[in-house]
Design a protein around this motif. Structure first.
Motif, PDB file in Angstrom:
ATOM      1  N   ALA A  47       0.962  -1.227  -0.017  1.00 53.47           N
ATOM      2  CA  ALA A  47      -0.120  -0.099   0.051  1.00 53.47           C
ATOM      3  C   ALA A  47       1.072   1.066  -0.107  1.00 53.47           C
ATOM      4  N   GLY A  48       0.523   2.144  -0.887  1.00 57.66           N
ATOM      5  CA  GLY A  48       1.271   3.596  -0.939  1.00 57.66           C
ATOM      6  C   GLY A  48       2.282   3.414  -2.031  1.00 57.66           C
ATOM      7  N   ASP A  49       2.649   2.084  -2.760  1.00 57.84           N
ATOM      8  CA  ASP A  49       3.505   1.962  -3.823  1.00 57.84           C
ATOM      9  C   ASP A  49       3.006   2.573  -5.030  1.00 57.84           C
ATOM     10  N   SER A  50       3.685   2.703  -5.922  1.00 60.66           N
ATOM     11  CA  SER A  50       3.255   3.005  -7.424  1.00 60.66           C
ATOM     12  C   SER A  50       3.552   1.883  -8.254  1.00 60.66           C
ATOM     13  N   LEU A  51       2.621   1.813  -9.452  1.00 60.92           N
ATOM     14  CA  LEU A  51       3.089   0.820 -10.613  1.00 60.92           C
ATOM     15  C   LEU A  51       2.531   1.718 -11.977  1.00 60.92           C
ATOM     16  N   ARG A  52       3.475   1.411 -13.106  1.00 61.03           N
ATOM     17  CA  ARG A  52       2.807   1.753 -14.264  1.00 61.03           C
ATOM     18  C   ARG A  52       2.474   0.784 -15.258  1.00 61.03           C
ATOM     19  N   LEU A  53       1.154   0.480 -15.475  1.00 61.42           N
ATOM     20  CA  LEU A  53       0.769  -0.361 -16.554  1.00 61.42           C
ATOM     21  C   LEU A  53       1.056   0.073 -18.141  1.00 61.42           C
ATOM     22  N   SER A  54       1.355  -0.860 -18.859  1.00 64.47           N
ATOM     23  CA  SER A  54       1.406  -0.612 -20.462  1.00 64.47           C
ATOM     24  C   SER A  54       0.164  -1.406 -21.026  1.00 64.47           C
ATOM     25  N   CYS A  55      -0.173  -0.747 -22.038  1.00 64.06           N
ATOM     26  CA  CYS A  55      -1.144  -1.456 -23.200  1.00 64.06           C
ATOM     27  C   CYS A  55      -0.511  -1.126 -24.570  1.00 64.06           C
ATOM     28  N   VAL A  56       0.112  -2.328 -25.097  1.00 61.55           N
ATOM     29  CA  VAL A  56       0.606  -2.086 -26.245  1.00 61.55           C
ATOM     30  C   VAL A  56      -0.236  -2.841 -27.468  1.00 61.55           C
ATOM     31  N   ALA A  57      -0.503  -2.126 -28.586  1.00 60.21           N
ATOM     32  CA  ALA A  57      -1.196  -2.281 -29.311  1.00 60.21           C
ATOM     33  C   ALA A  57      -0.424  -3.275 -30.640  1.00 60.21           C
ATOM     34  N   ALA A  85     -12.388   6.920 -12.879  1.00 63.34           N
ATOM     35  CA  ALA A  85     -13.432   6.618 -11.787  1.00 63.34           C
ATOM     36  C   ALA A  85     -13.431   7.279 -10.689  1.00 63.34           C
ATOM     37  N   ASP A  86     -14.498   7.593  -9.934  1.00 68.95           N
ATOM     38  CA  ASP A  86     -14.170   8.355  -8.619  1.00 68.95           C
ATOM     39  C   ASP A  86     -13.092   8.004  -7.768  1.00 68.95           C
ATOM     40  N   SER A  87     -12.975   6.575  -7.975  1.00 68.33           N
ATOM     41  CA  SER A  87     -12.305   5.505  -6.643  1.00 68.33           C
ATOM     42  C   SER A  87     -10.692   5.942  -7.106  1.00 68.33           C
ATOM     43  N   VAL A  88     -10.400   6.193  -8.416  1.00 70.42           N
ATOM     44  CA  VAL A  88      -8.983   6.364  -8.748  1.00 70.42           C
ATOM     45  C   VAL A  88      -8.767   7.895  -8.747  1.00 70.42           C
ATOM     46  N   LYS A  89      -9.523   8.862  -9.120  1.00 76.15           N
ATOM     47  CA  LYS A  89      -9.311   9.992  -9.471  1.00 76.15           C
ATOM     48  C   LYS A  89      -8.126  10.696  -8.377  1.00 76.15           C
ATOM     49  N   LEU A  97      -0.969   3.609 -17.691  1.00 79.41           N
ATOM     50  CA  LEU A  97      -1.925   4.051 -16.650  1.00 79.41           C
ATOM     51  C   LEU A  97      -0.871   3.972 -15.115  1.00 79.41           C
ATOM     52  N   GLN A  98      -0.591   5.080 -14.913  1.00 78.61           N
ATOM     53  CA  GLN A  98       0.217   5.542 -13.778  1.00 78.61           C
ATOM     54  C   GLN A  98      -0.403   5.402 -12.627  1.00 78.61           C
ATOM     55  N   MET A  99      -0.149   4.457 -11.822  1.00 80.06           N
ATOM     56  CA  MET A  99      -0.892   4.249 -10.389  1.00 80.06           C
ATOM     57  C   MET A  99      -0.205   4.636  -9.301  1.00 80.06           C
ATOM     58  N   ASN A 100      -0.555   5.678  -8.604  1.00 76.03           N
ATOM     59  CA  ASN A 100       0.244   6.219  -7.408  1.00 76.03           C
ATOM     60  C   ASN A 100      -0.529   5.813  -6.079  1.00 76.03           C
ATOM     61  N   SER A 101      -0.269   5.923  -5.062  1.00 80.95           N
ATOM     62  CA  SER A 101      -0.747   5.778  -3.662  1.00 80.95           C
ATOM     63  C   SER A 101      -1.388   4.441  -3.716  1.00 80.95           C
ATOM     64  N   LEU A 102      -1.330   3.424  -4.312  1.00 76.56           N
ATOM     65  CA  LEU A 102      -2.095   2.178  -4.230  1.00 76.56           C
ATOM     66  C   LEU A 102      -2.503   1.887  -3.046  1.00 76.56           C
ATOM     67  N   LYS A 103      -3.864   1.064  -3.010  1.00 81.03           N
ATOM     68  CA  LYS A 103      -4.480   0.621  -1.870  1.00 81.03           C
ATOM     69  C   LYS A 103      -4.898  -0.848  -2.119  1.00 81.03           C
ATOM     70  N   PRO A 104      -5.185  -1.424  -1.043  1.00 79.96           N
ATOM     71  CA  PRO A 104      -5.425  -2.880  -1.137  1.00 79.96           C
ATOM     72  C   PRO A 104      -6.665  -3.016  -2.078  1.00 79.96           C
ATOM     73  N   ALA A 105      -7.699  -2.033  -2.005  1.00 82.24           N
ATOM     74  CA  ALA A 105      -8.770  -2.017  -2.817  1.00 82.24           C
ATOM     75  C   ALA A 105      -8.570  -2.050  -4.230  1.00 82.24           C
ATOM     76  N   ASP A 106      -7.553  -1.591  -4.761  1.00 84.54           N
ATOM     77  CA  ASP A 106      -6.977  -1.484  -6.024  1.00 84.54           C
ATOM     78  C   ASP A 106      -6.630  -2.935  -6.634  1.00 84.54           C
ATOM     79  N   THR A 127      -1.488  -6.687  -7.481  1.00 84.17           N
ATOM     80  CA  THR A 127      -1.941  -6.867  -6.072  1.00 84.17           C
ATOM     81  C   THR A 127      -1.397  -6.210  -4.895  1.00 84.17           C
ATOM     82  N   VAL A 128      -2.270  -5.247  -4.205  1.00 80.50           N
ATOM     83  CA  VAL A 128      -1.462  -4.328  -3.256  1.00 80.50           C
ATOM     84  C   VAL A 128      -1.815  -5.111  -1.879  1.00 80.50           C
ATOM     85  N   SER A 129      -0.748  -5.188  -0.987  1.00 75.55           N
ATOM     86  CA  SER A 129      -0.953  -5.742   0.233  1.00 75.55           C
ATOM     87  C   SER A 129      -0.727  -4.586   1.355  1.00 75.55           C
ATOM     88  N   SER A 130      -1.484  -4.901   2.278  1.00 78.45           N
ATOM     89  CA  SER A 130      -1.740  -3.803   3.326  1.00 78.45           C
ATOM     90  C   SER A 130      -0.474  -3.761   4.275  1.00 78.45           C
TER      91      SER A 130
END
Length: 128
Positions: A14-24, A61-65, A81-90, A125-128
């Protein structure tokens, strides 16, 4: 035929970051809006973020804004998709999707997620 491949998922705290890529491949992504979606165990697939083909407009989505940022590099045929401040709910499998007729705004409000092209998904997977 357009093919989408996601990558960048993993196990983080929790609190970490990830960057997802979608390559076409197989076709350029340039004319298409692209969305990111996720599905947690036992839950329906849900909208996360979308971006217009120019990248000039984005929707969340409001949950990730405020925590997630979608972007694209059309020269690389890739959406991020840059994901910061990740939560277990993500925690979920994250998918990118597109088709030739859905706008990014429509993706953000669609009640049924039926798009012509989907990737295989990447696990976050985001662990608490």
């Amino acid at each position: 035929q357009l093919q989408l491949v996601e990558s960048g998922g993993g196990l983080v705290q929790a609190g970490d970051s990830l960057r997802l890529s979608c390559v076409a491949s197989g076709r350029t992504l340039t004319p298409y809006a692209v969305g990111w979606f996720r599905q947690a165990p036992g839950k329906e697939r849900e909208f996360v973020a979308s971006i217009t083909w120019t990248g000039s407009s984005t929707y969340y989505a409001d949950s990730v804004k405020g925590r997630f940022t979608i972007s694209r590099d059309n020269a690389k045929n890739t959406v991020y998709l840059q994901m910061n401040s990740l939560k277990p709910a993500d925690t979920a499998v994250y998918y990118c999707a597109t088709d030739s007729y859905s706008s990014a705004q429509a993706m953000s409000t669609a009640t049924t997620l039926k798009y012509d092209f989907w990737g295989q998904g990447t696990q976050v997977t985001v662990s608490s």
